[in-house]
Write an enzyme that holds these catalytic residues in place. Structure first.
Site, PDB file in Angstrom:
ATOM      1  N   ASP A  98       6.794 -15.369  -6.293  1.00 58.61           N
ATOM      2  CA  ASP A  98       7.416 -15.568  -4.986  1.00 58.61           C
ATOM      3  C   ASP A  98       7.898 -16.990  -4.718  1.00 58.61           C
ATOM      4  O   ASP A  98       8.173 -17.345  -3.571  1.00 58.61           O
ATOM      5  CB  ASP A  98       6.467 -15.101  -3.879  1.00 58.61           C
ATOM      6  N   ASP A 156       9.863  -6.300  -5.160  1.00 59.34           N
ATOM      7  CA  ASP A 156      10.117  -7.491  -4.332  1.00 59.34           C
ATOM      8  C   ASP A 156      10.770  -8.622  -5.125  1.00 59.34           C
ATOM      9  O   ASP A 156      11.516  -9.439  -4.593  1.00 59.34           O
ATOM     10  CB  ASP A 156       8.807  -8.043  -3.733  1.00 59.34           C
TER      11      ASP A 156
HETATM   12  N1  GLY Z   1       6.624  -9.475  -0.972  1.00 53.97           N
HETATM   13  C1  GLY Z   1       5.480  -8.921  -0.361  1.00 53.97           C
HETATM   14  C2  GLY Z   1       5.778  -8.091   0.814  1.00 53.97           C
HETATM   15  O1  GLY Z   1       6.898  -7.681   1.039  1.00 53.97           O
HETATM   16  O2  GLY Z   1       4.837  -7.829   1.564  1.00 53.97           O
END
Ligand code: GLY
Length: 378
Positions: A98, A156
């Site tokens: 992330d 994601d």
């Molecule tokens: N990327 C983690 C979420 O969308 O909660």
């Protein structure tokens, strides 16, 4: 985006923008020394761990607002946020895929607006860290840390690929974008189901990349469809299309969007947490809707006139439902979009129907797209 559709809705767009900007102008000053995640009793709260994956959204939101208004107060808060986030570089082992959400929408945006050298370095370090997670044999970027998770990819991650496309662009070295393309190809093959719905987590054989099993992750179950994951697919694939012009990514974005639209209509455009969750009780996730709307507005730029009208109109339908049911425009409270949900609440209601910072980010981003703002951070 369909011009007529936007013209027909211009009064609504301007009205919502005005309320939004008036509120956020106050909040930008109030929360300058925080990196907000949610809020309690109307007051922004933060995550304790600085590496938390959402910590780029607040500063990123400030840059979005600055790009439209050039108001120095937004700039000051964005710069402060970037400075506060530097601490996250101290704990390399705690960073995961992330880093795009952490730095690209913050330092990447800063660099795009001002060519700032420090912001450039921050973003390139983040890109190198993301590239280092690539499994060469499996052809995927490993999502999270920890024993047993080496083979996991998650939908994601498509949103973090912008960081790699950017790194190739600024360095002139395609090794970053080639990783992004391999990962997006894997996601098209292993995460998107035939009906257009999405697998949140896929476990791969670490030596061959073959699918070992899938997990429901933050959704209701492994055969269900977590709506925020669906939104990450819509926006994530269209971002990869924007950078590569590879037809398959546009097809995947469209397929994911069509599934989202067909289902979202059944909920009057108030996005549930999972499109296959039990009908009662009905849990919502406003953040999935606003992110999906951003993706649909991008798709509308690359399709036929008739389709463009459809994607623009459906994005507006979602945003209107968000405005009507989920927004808090009161200037004394800190959060704008309420009713976000972290994950399907099987056993506990923590993280259910709370404001989450990325809800505010994508709502503002969508409004700016509708207003014709050309600043594209992804
Ligand atoms: N990327 C983690 C979420 O969308 O909660």
């Amino acid at each position: 985006m369909d011009k007529n559709c936007i013209k027909d809705n211009m009064d609504w767009i301007n009205g919502v923008w005005e309320k939004t900007e008036q509120k956020l102008r106050q909040v930008a000053k109030r929360s300058r020394n925080k990196i907000p995640y949610s809020s309690v009793d109307g007051v922004h709260t933060e995550k304790e761990n600085i590496e938390w994956w959402t910590n780029g959204f607040w500063g990123g939101l400030m840059w979005l607002l600055y790009s439209e208004t050039e108001n120095e107060e937004y700039k000051k808060t964005a710069l402060r946020s970037e400075e506060l986030l530097d601490k996250a570089f101290d704990n390399f082992c705690l960073l995961d895929h992330d880093v795009g959400f952490l730095w690209h929408i913050l330092s990447g945006a800063h660099y795009k607006l001002f060519n700032d050298e420090k912001a450039f370095n921050r973003n390139l370090i983040a890109a190198a860290s993301l590239a280092s997670r690539y499994n060469v044999d499996g052809g995927y970027i490993s999502a999270w840390n920890g024993k047993g998770k080496e083979g996991w990819s998650i939908i994601d991650c498509l949103m973090n690929l912008s960081l790699l496309y950017w790194a190739s662009e600024v360095t002139g070295n395609d090794r970053f974008s080639r990783i992004a393309i391999h990962h997006a190809d894997m996601a098209a093959r292993d995460h998107v189901r035939k009906d257009g719905s999405i697998n949140h987590i896929v476990e791969h054989d670490v030596n061959t990349g073959e699918v070992v099993r899938v997990y429901g992750g933050q959704g209701f179950s492994e055969t269900s469809c977590w709506t925020r994951g669906q939104a990450w697919a819509i926006y994530g694939f269209i971002i990869s299309y924007y950078h590569t012009k590879k037809q398959e990514y546009l097809d995947m974005a469209i397929r994911s969007a069509n599934y989202f639209i067909a289902n979202c209509r059944m909920y009057d455009y108030k996005t549930p947490v999972d499109f296959r969750q039990p009908q009662e009780p009905c849990y919502y996730d406003s953040t999935a809707g606003v992110c999906a709307a951003c993706g649909m507005l991008e798709i509308s730029k690359y399709v036929t006139e008739a389709e463009s009208k459809m994607y623009t109109a459906e994005a507006i339908n979602i945003l209107k439902a968000t405005d009507k049911y989920f927004c808090d425009y009161n200037e004394v409270t800190d959060s704008l979009v309420l009713y976000g949900t972290e994950k399907y609440p099987h056993n506990d209601s923590a993280g259910l129907h709370i404001p989450i910072i990325y809800g505010d980010f994508f709502f503002v981003e969508a409004l700016l797209k509708l207003k014709g703002n050309k600043f594209f951070v992804w």
